[in-house]
Design a protein around this motif. Structure first.
Motif, short mmCIF file in Angstrom:
data_model
loop_
_atom_site.label_atom_id
_atom_site.label_comp_id
_atom_site.label_asym_id
_atom_site.label_seq_id
_atom_site.Cartn_x
_atom_site.Cartn_y
_atom_site.Cartn_z
N UNK A 1 0.83 -1.20 0.00
CA UNK A 1 0.00 0.00 0.00
C UNK A 1 0.87 1.26 0.00
N UNK A 2 0.37 2.28 -0.68
CA UNK A 2 1.04 3.57 -0.70
C UNK A 2 0.12 4.60 -0.05
N UNK A 3 0.69 5.44 0.82
CA UNK A 3 -0.10 6.42 1.57
C UNK A 3 0.32 7.85 1.22
N UNK A 4 -0.59 8.78 1.49
CA UNK A 4 -0.30 10.19 1.21
C UNK A 4 0.74 10.75 2.17
N UNK A 5 0.74 10.23 3.40
CA UNK A 5 1.69 10.69 4.41
C UNK A 5 1.87 9.58 5.45
N UNK A 6 2.90 9.65 6.28
CA UNK A 6 3.14 8.60 7.28
C UNK A 6 1.98 8.43 8.27
N UNK A 7 1.34 9.55 8.64
CA UNK A 7 0.23 9.48 9.59
C UNK A 7 -0.90 8.60 9.07
N UNK A 8 -1.12 8.64 7.77
CA UNK A 8 -2.14 7.79 7.16
C UNK A 8 -1.76 6.31 7.30
N UNK A 9 -0.47 6.04 7.23
CA UNK A 9 0.02 4.68 7.42
C UNK A 9 -0.23 4.21 8.85
N UNK A 10 0.04 5.09 9.82
CA UNK A 10 -0.21 4.76 11.23
C UNK A 10 -1.70 4.50 11.45
N UNK A 11 -2.53 5.29 10.82
CA UNK A 11 -3.98 5.13 10.94
C UNK A 11 -4.43 3.78 10.37
N UNK A 12 -3.92 3.44 9.20
CA UNK A 12 -4.30 2.19 8.56
C UNK A 12 -3.85 0.99 9.38
N UNK A 13 -2.66 1.08 9.94
CA UNK A 13 -2.15 0.02 10.81
C UNK A 13 -3.09 -0.21 11.99
N UNK A 14 -3.52 0.89 12.62
CA UNK A 14 -4.41 0.78 13.78
C UNK A 14 -5.76 0.19 13.38
N UNK A 15 -6.26 0.59 12.22
CA UNK A 15 -7.54 0.07 11.74
C UNK A 15 -7.45 -1.44 11.50
N UNK A 16 -6.37 -1.87 10.89
CA UNK A 16 -6.20 -3.30 10.58
C UNK A 16 -6.12 -4.13 11.85
N UNK A 17 -5.26 -3.71 12.77
CA UNK A 17 -5.05 -4.50 14.00
C UNK A 17 -6.31 -4.51 14.87
N UNK A 18 -7.03 -3.40 14.90
CA UNK A 18 -8.19 -3.31 15.80
C UNK A 18 -9.46 -3.93 15.21
N UNK A 19 -9.53 -4.07 13.89
CA UNK A 19 -10.79 -4.51 13.29
C UNK A 19 -10.76 -5.92 12.70
N UNK A 20 -9.60 -6.46 12.45
CA UNK A 20 -9.55 -7.80 11.87
C UNK A 20 -9.64 -8.86 12.97
N UNK A 21 -10.46 -9.86 12.73
CA UNK A 21 -10.77 -10.85 13.77
C UNK A 21 -9.55 -11.63 14.24
N UNK A 22 -8.56 -11.79 13.37
CA UNK A 22 -7.38 -12.56 13.77
C UNK A 22 -6.64 -11.93 14.95
N UNK A 23 -6.83 -10.61 15.15
CA UNK A 23 -6.14 -9.91 16.24
C UNK A 23 -7.04 -9.66 17.45
N UNK A 24 -8.26 -10.18 17.41
CA UNK A 24 -9.23 -9.88 18.48
C UNK A 24 -8.72 -10.28 19.86
N UNK A 25 -8.01 -11.40 19.94
CA UNK A 25 -7.54 -11.90 21.24
C UNK A 25 -6.54 -10.96 21.89
N UNK A 26 -5.87 -10.13 21.09
CA UNK A 26 -4.88 -9.20 21.65
C UNK A 26 -5.51 -8.21 22.61
N UNK A 27 -6.75 -7.85 22.36
CA UNK A 27 -7.38 -6.78 23.12
C UNK A 27 -7.89 -7.22 24.49
N UNK A 28 -7.68 -8.50 24.79
CA UNK A 28 -7.96 -8.97 26.15
C UNK A 28 -6.69 -8.91 27.01
N UNK A 29 -5.56 -8.56 26.38
CA UNK A 29 -4.29 -8.45 27.10
C UNK A 29 -4.18 -7.09 27.78
N UNK A 30 -3.45 -7.01 28.90
CA UNK A 30 -3.24 -5.71 29.55
C UNK A 30 -2.53 -4.75 28.61
#
Length: 285
Positions: free
Chosen positions: A146-175
């Motif tokens: 993926x190519x982004x307009x700026x680095x902040x957009x990349x940080x945003x996309x990373x957060x969206x992927x990790x927080x919304x994809x089911x494969x990472x759901x178990x992470x959010x039960x961790x401290x």
């Protein structure tokens, strides 16, 4: 006959030059599905492990091989710490993990993908991506990222992927302050296939005290574990000017501050290598 031979040779050279492909090609709206979000794979398990060494430089291997100094890494952290803390508040991903992944995947912002595509997390194309893309050799040749307009957009996309994809759901039960568990969980969930990926993230977090930003978001006091730093060597000769090492300092940055050569700093303070610790006193004049 000579002219014909010369023309034929020139023609062959033109064909050969025209056949080479650029390392990175930019397109738009391309779709490519990959098993892993990030760029790290088991192929890179033999790459240099980022640990404290006698050198002020290290090699970070992500989608490109990048030589960086600790000053560069500190600069990267300073520049993106606020973005990381903002995303921690909004998405629940520890800021330390966000920063460590950014350092590792982007070569502290110096890697090819970060420079040419503002992609700081090695995120490859998926069927739901409709933005611009670049092609770059990674696990396989000519892979889609993926190519982004700026680095902040990349940080945003990373957060969206990790927080919304089911494969990472178990992470959010961790401290939120257990960065080690998060690092291991990311690898287990398939963010990267490199067996040493968690160790590398943890190493960056502990070396650069990235967990202090988790504590800031959580409203907790942060105490630096000095066991993670170099041993403090007392200064017995105090005839010259003495400087106390601050967090983020390196011998190189101190040498620039006081206009002194790094080797002279080492000699004045009987330092066996480039390692220094917060609170250590150094003779600088």
């Amino acid at each position: 006959m000579f002219k014909k031979s010369l023309l034929l040779l020139s023609f062959l050279l033109l064909i050969r030059c025209g056949s080479s492909k650029p390392a990175i090609i930019t397109t738009k709206g391309s779709h490519y599905k990959s098993k892993n979000e990030g760029s790290y794979s088991s192929k890179k398990s033999n790459s240099r492990y980022p640990k404290k060494s006698n050198s002020d430089t290290e090699i970070i291997e992500s989608t490109s091989r990048t030589l960086v100094t600790s000053d560069v890494v500190n600069g990267y952290v300073f520049h993106y710490k606020d973005v990381a803390m903002k995303n921690m508040k909004k998405y629940g991903i520890p800021a330390s993990i966000i920063l460590a992944q950014g350092i590792l995947e982007s070569g502290a912002g110096q890697g090819n993908l970060a420079v040419t595509a503002n992609n700081h997390f090695g995120i490859k194309c998926y069927k739901d991506w409709t933005g611009e893309t670049v092609y770059h050799d990674d696990d396989s040749s000519n892979e889609c990222f993926r190519k982004y307009k700026n680095p902040e957009e990349s940080f945003q996309d990373h957060a969206e992927i990790v927080s919304k994809r089911t494969r990472y759901a178990s992470l959010f039960s961790l401290p939120k302050d257990d960065y080690a568990a998060w690092a291991k969980g990311l690898r287990a969930a398939g963010y990267a296939t490199d067996a040493k990926y968690p160790e590398k993230l943890i190493s960056y977090i502990e070396r650069y005290h990235l967990d202090q930003y988790d504590n800031q978001v959580l409203g907790k006091e942060y105490v630096i574990d000095k066991s993670q730093n170099a041993t403090v060597i007392p200064v017995t000769n105090t005839e010259g000017k003495v400087y106390e090492v601050q967090k983020g300092d390196t011998l190189y940055s101190i040498s620039k501050k006081f206009n002194i050569l790094v080797e002279d700093l080492k000699q004045k303070n009987n330092l066996p290598d480039f390692s220094i610790a917060v609170g250590q006193q150094l003779i600088v004049k």
